[in-house]
Design a protein around this motif. Structure first.
Motif, PDB file in Angstrom:
ATOM      1  N   GLY A 178      -5.815   7.503  -1.154  1.00 17.59           N
ATOM      2  CA  GLY A 178      -4.450   7.119  -0.814  1.00 17.59           C
ATOM      3  C   GLY A 178      -3.433   7.440  -1.886  1.00 17.59           C
ATOM      4  O   GLY A 178      -2.268   7.060  -1.757  1.00 17.59           O
ATOM      5  N   ALA A 234       0.834  -1.200   0.000  1.00 16.61           N
ATOM      6  CA  ALA A 234       0.000   0.000   0.000  1.00 16.61           C
ATOM      7  C   ALA A 234       0.869   1.250   0.000  1.00 16.61           C
ATOM      8  O   ALA A 234       0.570   2.230  -0.702  1.00 16.61           O
ATOM      9  CB  ALA A 234      -0.931  -0.006   1.214  1.00 16.61           C
ATOM     10  N   ALA A 237      -3.441  -0.197  -4.340  1.00 15.32           N
ATOM     11  CA  ALA A 237      -4.696  -0.069  -3.602  1.00 15.32           C
ATOM     12  C   ALA A 237      -5.709  -1.055  -4.147  1.00 15.32           C
ATOM     13  O   ALA A 237      -5.779  -1.294  -5.354  1.00 15.32           O
ATOM     14  CB  ALA A 237      -5.244   1.352  -3.709  1.00 15.32           C
ATOM     15  N   HIS A 275      -3.559   6.275   5.223  1.00 16.33           N
ATOM     16  CA  HIS A 275      -2.456   6.372   4.259  1.00 16.33           C
ATOM     17  C   HIS A 275      -1.348   7.280   4.776  1.00 16.33           C
ATOM     18  O   HIS A 275      -0.162   7.009   4.561  1.00 16.33           O
ATOM     19  CB  HIS A 275      -2.974   6.908   2.924  1.00 16.33           C
TER      20      HIS A 275
END
Length: 247
Positions: free
Chosen positions: A163, A76, A81, A106
């Motif tokens: 994110g 991530a 994602a 995030h």
């Protein structure tokens, strides 16, 4: 160079090979759909790409770097994602609050103790922008529980985009949608095309053929064909194995 490369990936559950020597490449900005019948191993593959399931053998490369053994949270941070078949929003939170939580996760730090989260610009601004991008700007203060299913799927996508990913793993984003909702989600994904590398697993063939730059067909954990949408549509082996003789 490929954004994502998969080489000879294998995942077995007892005697069942859910992923069987699978090879795959995703180019930067490409939308690459993976289709196949139920039980073909599509979700197992996505779970391995996300780092939530460790393969038995093979390699996964992101921008040429081996990430095969990295955990989901490490991937991530690299910009991968994932969305899920089942909506995972918090129903008692507003749309904005859901996306703010995704932004905060995030960023990797907790909320400031003395400052209400709703007034933290570092959270509200990117969250609002993500909601605008998915068409929910006017719905940001609505509880997720009061949203239609299609809106909840849009909200989940906003949480993914918050994110600032480089690579989207979309696992059946149209699952459970009406035809009108599916068409709306397809239009949204069309607007995102080229901005991200997208691996798309989806059963809605109309959406797949509109969205995909390339399509890989997965059957019993193996890729039996990969090509442009029209090549896949007219491939005799694919028609026999998945699309049907009258596809």
């Amino acid at each position: 160079m490929s954004l994502l490369s998969v080489r000879n990936l294998v995942k077995r559950f007892g005697g069942l090979a859910a992923t069987d020597g699978f090879d795959f490449d995703l180019l930067p900005g490409e939308t690459h759909a993976i289709i196949g019948p139920n039980g073909a191993g599509k979700s197992t593959l996505i779970t391995q790409l996300a780092g939530e399931l460790k393969p038995d053998s093979g390699k996964i490369l992101l921008n040429g770097q081996d990430i095969t053994h990295e955990r989901a949270e490490q991937r991530a941070l690299r910009g991968i994602a994932r969305s899920y078949q089942i909506t995972s929003v918090l129903s008692s939170f507003t749309a904005l609050e859901n996306v703010m939580l995704a932004v905060q996760a995030h960023q990797g730090h907790s909320f400031k103790f003395w400052t209400p989260a709703s007034r933290q610009a570092s959270l509200t601004e990117p969250a609002s922008l993500a909601l605008e991008r998915v068409g929910l700007g006017s719905r940001m203060h609505v509880l997720a529980s009061d949203m239609a299913h299609g809106e909840q799927r849009q909200l989940e996508l906003a949480m993914v985009l918050a994110g600032q990913p480089k690579l989207l793993l979309l696992d059946e984003p149209m699952a459970g949608m009406s035809q009108a909702e599916s068409e709306q989600m397809t239009e949204l994904l069309l607007r995102l095309k080229g901005q991200y590398g997208i691996v798309l697993v989806e059963h809605d063939m109309d959406a797949v053929f509109r969205l995909a730059d390339r399509i890989t067909v997965l059957v019993y954990g193996r890729g039996i064909a990969c090509g442009l949408p029209e090549q896949i549509r007219t491939n005799p082996e694919v028609r026999m194995a998945y699309l049907g003789d009258d596809a």
